[in-house]
Write a protein that holds these residues in place. Structure first.
Motif, PDB file in Angstrom:
ATOM      1  N   PHE A 176       1.449  -1.185  -0.450  1.00  0.00           N
ATOM      2  CA  PHE A 176       1.057  -2.330   0.337  1.00  0.00           C
ATOM      3  C   PHE A 176      -0.296  -3.093  -0.210  1.00  0.00           C
ATOM      4  N   THR A 177      -1.362  -2.348  -0.866  1.00  0.00           N
ATOM      5  CA  THR A 177      -2.331  -2.707  -1.437  1.00  0.00           C
ATOM      6  C   THR A 177      -2.065  -3.767  -2.502  1.00  0.00           C
TER       7      THR A 177
ATOM      8  N   SER B 200      -4.443  -7.394   9.301  1.00  0.00           N
ATOM      9  CA  SER B 200      -4.490  -7.239   7.943  1.00  0.00           C
ATOM     10  C   SER B 200      -4.432  -5.626   7.618  1.00  0.00           C
ATOM     11  N   TRP B 201      -3.691  -5.384   6.516  1.00  0.00           N
ATOM     12  CA  TRP B 201      -3.657  -3.797   6.167  1.00  0.00           C
ATOM     13  C   TRP B 201      -4.961  -3.230   5.685  1.00  0.00           C
ATOM     14  N   GLY B 202      -5.079  -2.181   6.259  1.00  0.00           N
ATOM     15  CA  GLY B 202      -6.428  -1.568   6.169  1.00  0.00           C
ATOM     16  C   GLY B 202      -7.865  -2.054   7.074  1.00  0.00           C
TER      17      GLY B 202
ATOM     18  N   GLN C 245      -0.516  -6.871  -1.232  1.00  0.00           N
ATOM     19  CA  GLN C 245      -1.693  -7.618  -0.458  1.00  0.00           C
ATOM     20  C   GLN C 245      -2.492  -8.307  -1.745  1.00  0.00           C
TER      21      GLN C 245
ATOM     22  N   SER D 242       0.607   3.457   0.363  1.00  0.00           N
ATOM     23  CA  SER D 242      -0.862   3.010   0.416  1.00  0.00           C
ATOM     24  C   SER D 242      -0.725   1.810  -0.693  1.00  0.00           C
TER      25      SER D 242
ATOM     26  N   SER E 266      -9.970  -1.167   2.588  1.00  0.00           N
ATOM     27  CA  SER E 266      -9.145  -0.220   2.570  1.00  0.00           C
ATOM     28  C   SER E 266      -9.099   0.872   3.601  1.00  0.00           C
ATOM     29  N   ALA E 267      -8.025   1.232   4.256  1.00  0.00           N
ATOM     30  CA  ALA E 267      -7.774   2.203   5.470  1.00  0.00           C
ATOM     31  C   ALA E 267      -8.719   3.347   5.183  1.00  0.00           C
TER      32      ALA E 267
ATOM     33  N   VAL F 226      -0.031  -8.912   4.328  1.00  0.00           N
ATOM     34  CA  VAL F 226       0.305  -7.359   4.686  1.00  0.00           C
ATOM     35  C   VAL F 226      -0.341  -7.002   6.085  1.00  0.00           C
ATOM     36  N   CYS F 227       0.653  -7.062   7.109  1.00  0.00           N
ATOM     37  CA  CYS F 227       0.041  -6.906   8.399  1.00  0.00           C
ATOM     38  C   CYS F 227       0.545  -5.711   8.944  1.00  0.00           C
ATOM     39  N   THR F 228       0.009  -5.032   9.955  1.00  0.00           N
ATOM     40  CA  THR F 228       0.445  -3.545  10.613  1.00  0.00           C
ATOM     41  C   THR F 228       0.291  -4.024  12.169  1.00  0.00           C
TER      42      THR F 228
END
Length: 530
Positions: free
Chosen positions: A376-377, A407-409, A380, A373, A300-301, A388-390
């Motif tokens: 996106f999770t 990857s996200w987070g 994912q 958020s 998680s971010a 899911v990529c940023t």
């Protein structure tokens, strides 16, 4: 910071484990050479780096002890525990060296004294505590940086705030060996070049040092200037924070799994909160009646709450139970375990007093940010961690290298913009970066191809450039080259390259960034400027 140093710790620990008296000369050997020797052995002529035969010829009574890093760390634990009785969250630099953040502790133990007097009182208190509790000899030093504090501890001095560079300047470059890694060849090279003190090394330009000595030289230059090479990493006693539950009857439905997950998540969150910790990566481990095992680590971010952990377990069960015949478990889950894979301190989670939808960047309390958020999770969970990529701006030398999709987070896999990047392309960056390599031919005024020499220089003056359309455009101006020799120490991954900027005439792009890699037949267009 404060550093507490136990002199000659490897030989102290080895002598204690072997029952050798402290009054007997002793030395620790590895590869038939002296690694560390006691003060008694040094008085008899034994020195680090000596061959065993020479050491025994100078001191026939020297006790020969074997090197054992695990033993050194194990026997150093009582010293660390003694320091933690006085101030929690110490950083074990290596067996024999402990670092402590000094400001808060000095203010507490020094009372209303001046800052210098408070630090002096705290250092005396800590040395007395360790000596009385662990029964070992120790010295204390205080400075702004870890390296300077270590050298101050070896001399038993307290360096005034902001005076690290002045303290380090007259010291010999041989002190760089205190970094825990053998730098004998590097130190010897500095001496042969006439750089015999840390002050002389600190006077050099960092770019020059990076070009000549690489990463090792940059690190040495940084600590010679008194700059912090890394922040402290406070030690926390190891504790079992994972939670688990045996499920009877087995979990075969998402709703029942969500109910169990909520209970486990509350227990996990309560355990972390009691230790002033939070979790940014949580591992979900499940075992079925047939012995099948499934696991997934969620990142998680931001630190996840109990509700967030329960959501992730529910989404993971949905993913498992909705999988095809090859991925769906053949029986119900009988054992569920949640493991906090990555922890952060609770002090790092403080939010601003005023936050919400109007805050820059948003927070988890911002409804829009929270919904995005969670969306996106959820995606994912269905597509996997790489689904899911940023884009994240990272460090690099070329324009395409400065953007990394993660990857996200997740966090980028390489150092950021503030890290030193010798050979980096100067600002401004190109406006457009082609998605695929665009070949180009650079010619001189005699229509001969322009390439690179072994030293990264151009073989001739650029006169024209032809991109993939084959139309040659005259070059009215150019800059560079900027050569880069990357990973020259690794024959399998090394790469030499150089970049030039050219201004062209005619239709199409007027300013190009061209890249040439060693061993490649052509240049490529790496960027286009507006």
């Amino acid at each position: 910071m404060l550093v507490l140093w136990c002199p000659d710790w490897p030989v102290t620990a080895a002598a204690a484990a072997a029952g050798v008296s402290p009054h007997v000369p002793a030395a620790v050997f590895a590869g038939n050479r002296v690694v560390t020797c006691s003060a008694v052995a040094r008085r008899n002529g034994v020195r680090r780096g000596m061959l065993r035969r020479e050491a025994q010829s100078r001191c026939p009574d020297v006790a020969v002890l074997a090197s054992d890093p695990a033993r050194d760390a194990r026997l150093f634990e009582p010293v660390v525990a003694a320091a933690e009785e006085l101030v929690p969250g110490v950083d074990v630099v290596r067996p024999g060296v402990v670092a402590v953040p000094v400001r808060g502790a000095a203010a507490y133990f020094g009372g209303r004294n001046s800052p210098d007097a408070a630090e002096h009182a705290f250092s005396e208190r800590l040395a007395e505590q360790v000596s009385a509790t662990a029964g070992v000899e120790c010295q204390v030093g205080i400075a702004d940086g870890l390296f300077a504090a270590l050298l101050a501890a070896r001399r038993g001095v307290l360096v005034p705030e902001g005076r690290d560079a002045e303290f380090l300047a007259p010291l010999p470059v041989a002190e760089l060996d205190q970094q825990g890694e053998s730098t004998t060849e590097f130190v010897d090279l500095l001496r042969r070049l006439g750089l015999r003190t840390l002050g002389r090394l600190a006077e050099l330009d960092e770019r020059t040092v990076a070009t000549r000595f690489g990463h090792e030289g940059v690190l040495a230059h940084r600590i010679a200037r008194g700059a912090a090479e890394r922040p402290l990493s406070p030690r926390r006693p190891a504790q079992e924070l994972a939670v688990e539950q045996h499920c009877d009857p087995p979990l075969e439905r998402v709703d029942t799994a969500a109910f169990v997950a909520r209970t486990l998540a509350d227990r996990l969150h309560a355990g972390l909160t009691a230790q002033d910790l939070a979790c940014t990566r949580v591992g979900i481990y499940a075992r079925t009646e047939e012995g099948e095992e499934r696991h997934r680590v969620w990142r998680s971010a931001r630190p996840v709450t109990a509700h967030g952990v329960a959501d992730r377990v529910r989404w993971q069960f949905e993913s498992w139970l909705q999988a095809g015949s090859g991925g769906r478990p053949s029986s119900g889950v009988v054992h569920l375990r949640l493991v906090p894979e990555e922890l952060v301190h609770g002090a790092a989670l403080q939010l601003h007093l005023w936050h919400g939808a109007g805050a820059a960047g948003g927070t988890e309390d911002d409804p829009g940010t929270e919904r995005a958020s969670r969306a996106f999770t959820r995606v994912q969970a269905l597509l996997g961690p790489e689904g899911v990529c940023t884009p994240v701006l990272t460090g690099g030398r070329g324009p395409a290298e400065r953007v990394e999709f993660v990857s996200w987070g997740s966090s980028p896999g390489k150092p950021g913009e503030q890290a030193p990047w010798p050979g980096r392309l100067p600002a401004p960056s190109p406006t457009t970066v082609p998605a695929r390599p665009v070949p180009a031919a650079v010619l001189d005024d005699e229509r001969r191809p322009v390439s690179l020499t072994a030293r990264g220089a151009l073989t001739s003056r650029p006169h024209s450039v032809a991109v993939e359309d084959g139309v040659a455009r005259n070059i009215t101006g150019w800059a560079g080259p900027w050569p880069v020799d990357e990973r020259w120490w690794d024959s399998a991954a090394e790469g030499r390259r150089a970049r030039i900027q050219v201004v062209t005439t005619g239709d199409g792009p007027a300013l190009l960034l061209l890249l040439r890699e060693h061993g490649k037949p052509r240049w490529i267009v790496e960027g286009v400027y507006d």
